[in-house]
Design a protein around this motif. Sequence first.
Motif, PDB file in Angstrom:
ATOM      1  N   HIS A  78      46.131  44.709  72.184  1.00 43.47           N
ATOM      2  CA  HIS A  78      45.680  46.019  72.020  1.00 43.47           C
ATOM      3  C   HIS A  78      45.715  46.280  70.308  1.00 43.47           C
ATOM      4  O   HIS A  78      46.953  46.648  70.208  1.00 43.47           O
ATOM      5  CB  HIS A  78      45.281  46.870  72.820  1.00 43.47           C
ATOM      6  N   PHE A  79      44.728  46.112  69.332  1.00 47.86           N
ATOM      7  CA  PHE A  79      45.015  46.530  68.069  1.00 47.86           C
ATOM      8  C   PHE A  79      44.427  48.096  67.744  1.00 47.86           C
ATOM      9  O   PHE A  79      43.366  48.412  68.328  1.00 47.86           O
ATOM     10  CB  PHE A  79      44.494  45.835  67.061  1.00 47.86           C
ATOM     11  N   SER A  80      44.821  48.983  67.116  1.00 50.29           N
ATOM     12  CA  SER A  80      44.504  50.184  66.690  1.00 50.29           C
ATOM     13  C   SER A  80      44.849  50.731  65.204  1.00 50.29           C
ATOM     14  O   SER A  80      45.961  49.998  64.542  1.00 50.29           O
ATOM     15  CB  SER A  80      45.138  51.390  67.325  1.00 50.29           C
ATOM     16  N   CYS A  81      44.135  51.622  64.442  1.00 48.77           N
ATOM     17  CA  CYS A  81      44.227  51.789  63.094  1.00 48.77           C
ATOM     18  C   CYS A  81      44.842  53.441  62.904  1.00 48.77           C
ATOM     19  O   CYS A  81      44.589  54.036  63.940  1.00 48.77           O
ATOM     20  CB  CYS A  81      43.000  51.857  62.196  1.00 48.77           C
ATOM     21  N   ASN A  82      45.442  53.731  61.834  1.00 49.71           N
ATOM     22  CA  ASN A  82      45.769  55.056  61.804  1.00 49.71           C
ATOM     23  C   ASN A  82      44.677  55.988  61.447  1.00 49.71           C
ATOM     24  O   ASN A  82      43.534  55.215  61.276  1.00 49.71           O
ATOM     25  CB  ASN A  82      46.728  55.130  60.330  1.00 49.71           C
ATOM     26  N   LYS A  83      44.870  57.063  61.622  1.00 52.15           N
ATOM     27  CA  LYS A  83      43.616  58.265  61.434  1.00 52.15           C
ATOM     28  C   LYS A  83      43.049  57.979  60.130  1.00 52.15           C
ATOM     29  O   LYS A  83      43.510  57.877  58.975  1.00 52.15           O
ATOM     30  CB  LYS A  83      44.081  59.605  61.620  1.00 52.15           C
ATOM     31  N   GLY A  84      41.801  57.997  60.130  1.00 53.26           N
ATOM     32  CA  GLY A  84      40.884  57.916  58.879  1.00 53.26           C
ATOM     33  C   GLY A  84      40.639  56.492  58.620  1.00 53.26           C
ATOM     34  O   GLY A  84      39.861  56.165  57.542  1.00 53.26           O
ATOM     35  N   LEU A  85      41.295  55.490  59.202  1.00 54.19           N
ATOM     36  CA  LEU A  85      40.837  54.126  58.987  1.00 54.19           C
ATOM     37  C   LEU A  85      39.890  53.715  59.944  1.00 54.19           C
ATOM     38  O   LEU A  85      39.982  54.005  61.425  1.00 54.19           O
ATOM     39  CB  LEU A  85      42.063  53.385  58.728  1.00 54.19           C
ATOM     40  N   LYS A  86      39.064  52.630  59.958  1.00 58.38           N
ATOM     41  CA  LYS A  86      38.422  51.889  60.745  1.00 58.38           C
ATOM     42  C   LYS A  86      38.815  50.382  61.048  1.00 58.38           C
ATOM     43  O   LYS A  86      39.062  49.673  60.204  1.00 58.38           O
ATOM     44  CB  LYS A  86      36.773  51.829  60.103  1.00 58.38           C
ATOM     45  N   LEU A  87      38.594  49.904  62.420  1.00 59.15           N
ATOM     46  CA  LEU A  87      39.136  48.849  62.476  1.00 59.15           C
ATOM     47  C   LEU A  87      37.980  47.703  62.458  1.00 59.15           C
ATOM     48  O   LEU A  87      36.982  48.041  62.939  1.00 59.15           O
ATOM     49  CB  LEU A  87      39.489  48.727  64.134  1.00 59.15           C
ATOM     50  N   GLU A  88      38.363  46.722  61.616  1.00 54.14           N
ATOM     51  CA  GLU A  88      37.295  45.807  61.409  1.00 54.14           C
ATOM     52  C   GLU A  88      37.886  44.401  62.080  1.00 54.14           C
ATOM     53  O   GLU A  88      38.858  43.572  61.688  1.00 54.14           O
ATOM     54  CB  GLU A  88      37.402  45.339  59.794  1.00 54.14           C
ATOM     55  N   GLY A  89      37.023  44.084  63.338  1.00 51.57           N
ATOM     56  CA  GLY A  89      37.347  42.921  64.213  1.00 51.57           C
ATOM     57  C   GLY A  89      37.473  43.340  65.643  1.00 51.57           C
ATOM     58  O   GLY A  89      37.225  44.364  65.968  1.00 51.57           O
ATOM     59  N   ALA A  93      51.216  43.769  63.700  1.00 53.61           N
ATOM     60  CA  ALA A  93      50.276  44.855  63.587  1.00 53.61           C
ATOM     61  C   ALA A  93      49.809  44.791  62.129  1.00 53.61           C
ATOM     62  O   ALA A  93      50.356  44.542  61.303  1.00 53.61           O
ATOM     63  CB  ALA A  93      51.093  46.348  63.754  1.00 53.61           C
ATOM     64  N   PRO A  94      48.297  45.357  62.096  1.00 53.55           N
ATOM     65  CA  PRO A  94      47.550  45.481  60.919  1.00 53.55           C
ATOM     66  C   PRO A  94      48.232  46.481  59.841  1.00 53.55           C
ATOM     67  O   PRO A  94      48.810  47.422  60.361  1.00 53.55           O
ATOM     68  CB  PRO A  94      46.203  45.330  61.007  1.00 53.55           C
ATOM     69  N   GLU A  95      48.239  46.201  58.546  1.00 50.46           N
ATOM     70  CA  GLU A  95      48.475  47.404  57.602  1.00 50.46           C
ATOM     71  C   GLU A  95      47.863  48.463  58.051  1.00 50.46           C
ATOM     72  O   GLU A  95      46.513  48.519  58.000  1.00 50.46           O
ATOM     73  CB  GLU A  95      48.303  46.857  56.147  1.00 50.46           C
ATOM     74  N   GLN A  96      48.649  49.564  57.829  1.00 51.36           N
ATOM     75  CA  GLN A  96      47.873  50.775  58.409  1.00 51.36           C
ATOM     76  C   GLN A  96      47.623  50.929  59.781  1.00 51.36           C
ATOM     77  O   GLN A  96      46.411  51.684  60.194  1.00 51.36           O
ATOM     78  CB  GLN A  96      46.719  51.394  57.356  1.00 51.36           C
ATOM     79  N   GLY A  97      48.041  50.248  60.791  1.00 48.57           N
ATOM     80  CA  GLY A  97      47.802  50.174  62.276  1.00 48.57           C
ATOM     81  C   GLY A  97      48.715  49.894  63.157  1.00 48.57           C
ATOM     82  O   GLY A  97      49.889  49.716  62.562  1.00 48.57           O
TER      83      GLY A  97
END
Length: 768
Positions: free
Chosen positions: A537-548, A515-519
């Motif tokens: 499937h990847f997702s990010c924490n609230k307030g962060l945007k997924l790059e990729g 999992a990505p940092e903060q995701g």
Amino acid sequence: MASCLKAIWNRRFHRVVLRTAQLLWFSALIFDSVKQREVAAWTYHYSTKAYSWNYSRVFCQKHYTDLVAIQNKKEIAHLNDVIPYYSSYYWIGIRKIGDRWTWVGTKQPLTDEAENWAEHEPNNKKNNQDCVEIYIKSASAPGKWNDEPCAKRKRALCYTASCQDMSCSKQGECIETIGNYTCSCFPGFYGPECEYAVQCPPLKTPERGSMTCPHSAEAFLYGTSCRFSCEEGFALVGSEVVQCAASGVWTAAAPVCEVVQCPLLEAPGKGTMDCVHPLSAFAYGSSCKFECEPGYQVRGWASLRCAGSGQWTAPSPACEAIACRPLESPVHGSMDCSPSSGALQDNTSCSFRCAEGFKLEGADLVQCTELGQWTAPAPVCQALQCQDLPAPNKGQVNCSHPLGAFRYGSTCRFTCNEGSHLVGASVLQCLGSGNWSSPPPECHASMCTALRSPRNGTMTCVQPLGDSSYRATCRFACDEGFSLSGPQVLDCTPSGHWTGSAPTCEAIKCPELFAPEQGSLACSDTRKELGVGSACHFSCNKGLKLEGSSNVECTASGKWTAPPPTCEGTVTARTSEVQCPALITPEQGTMSCRHHLGNFGLNTTCYFGCKAGFTLMGDHARRCRPSGQWTGGTPACRAVKCSELRVIEPGAMNCSNPWGFFSYGSTCTFYCPEGQLLNGSAKIACQENGQWSDPMPACQEGPLTIQQALTYFGGAVASTIGLVTCGTLLALLRKRLRQKDDGESPLNPQSHLGTYGVFTNAAFDPSP
């Protein structure tokens, strides 16, 4: 003034000025005249200028023979009479060498006959005064001696020797006397000039010999050596070499040549001897013949001769009973004779037999007859024969036959052609029974074990010689989603084995994801085997945007359809609070920082360097991380090192090291003891490139050469040239000569180091 400066840099004019100065100096030296008093062949001389003892000796050696060497008190009285008075007196040629007073010119020790010390001398001051003066026309002690320090300045008292290289014909010792010399001839020579050699009585060549003497005109003079030798068969009695001694007598009497004697001979038992003696009984040239009685024969040489070595040409022969010639046991067999001891005479019988694997060829029993002949030749043992071995079908045979083709001891090795293997023994031996150790082998075609297709895969084979036989080739492949583990192709080898193990098909897997940092991360394969077709499937924490890519899938190549994404977002109040500790510029270094979010905030990067002469130790750049800590370690600047200096005795060195021993900025000053000059720069420094500014200097005794003076005094020489060019050279030379006459030492290292210093320490040294 402009013309003066221009002349300083004119190298050609520089050389002209120096040459002019030298000529003026040597002209001045002419006025330092030399006085002399002649007494027949041996003359005495003295200088009108005073020098140290060493310079006085150089003066005498250059113009005459050496400082005077005195042999007796008569000579001292003569010197005191003819040499003028001088207040500082004169140096003479004697010094203390190894606690012994020695005349340096003749290398002879001081004798009682010549010793003439003044009262309480020598060494009355107990301070190792090694040089000697003579009180010429002293009121209180005329002609007496006194030891003095060698550096004092006195006149040089010299002499020219009467003895020359050819004096006394080089065959005697030349002894100086006042006004003449005498010759003390070496042993074997005589005459006023030792020109005659002692002669010995003539020698005669010995009878039956020769004499060799390396002399001319048949003169047997002192030193002549004569060598004697004798003809073959004659021996020298006396000395081989005699020499004419200094007494006129030969070292030994002339030798004689006597005939060589051989040992006495006697007739052998059961035989006779007949001899001829041309010179003397049993001497060189004698010959003897031997014969035996009937029934006996000569054992050895029947005729002997006495040789020049004093030995017979062979040992004395003997007469022995006639017998049969000795027999030898046959190769690979044995022999038994009766009777077993003594000579093989009449009625002796011998029987033979062979070893295992051999058979007897010839008579197995022979007897010795009265004529000394055997009834039959000795037999031989022949190896047994095995049957011939042919090569097998599709194979070869290679045999070795030490005792004959396919006989006992033969060894045959069998091999098969490619694609066949041997059935039976590979090596056969011909045994002692005449049979082979095993039946002949055969060659059979090679077969490999049958192969099967791998699970989740296929196998395709090409078999030109039949199923799973030699030269069969099988190729393997896997279904989609599986990869081959093992060889893709297998071949059946001539030995009946495949080139490797059968492969298998393994399921393809993609690398593990995180999992990505903060995701977060969610995958369709809950067991996380991540095989082909698995999706994540990847997702990010609230307030962060997924790059990729938010979704990736595992392909048949074992790779994901896209690289893992990251979670990015705008700088929040939390990230703006990140602060790293303030950094300090390293000593003797520089620091340059790029601040992104305030002083030493997040992602601030600082770059470090060092001043000239210093080297950076550590990281050249550091960055402020989100954790509030800097990357890397604290750098420092260290001074560049120069090579270590080691002072050369007797010099001394004093160094200052602000940044460490022999590092950038270190300076070293060099000193020499009194009486020695420093050759090189007196002060050198460690530079920023790690090199010393000048080579390390050294101390040297005596005056410098012109080139060394120009190098050492540098600017002083330039000043000298300028002054000379502007017309002051003659004044300086007059001042130099006046100071020299006033007794100033030319070796004083404290002399002026300006214009005058160049002259006193270089080209214008007053030494001879």
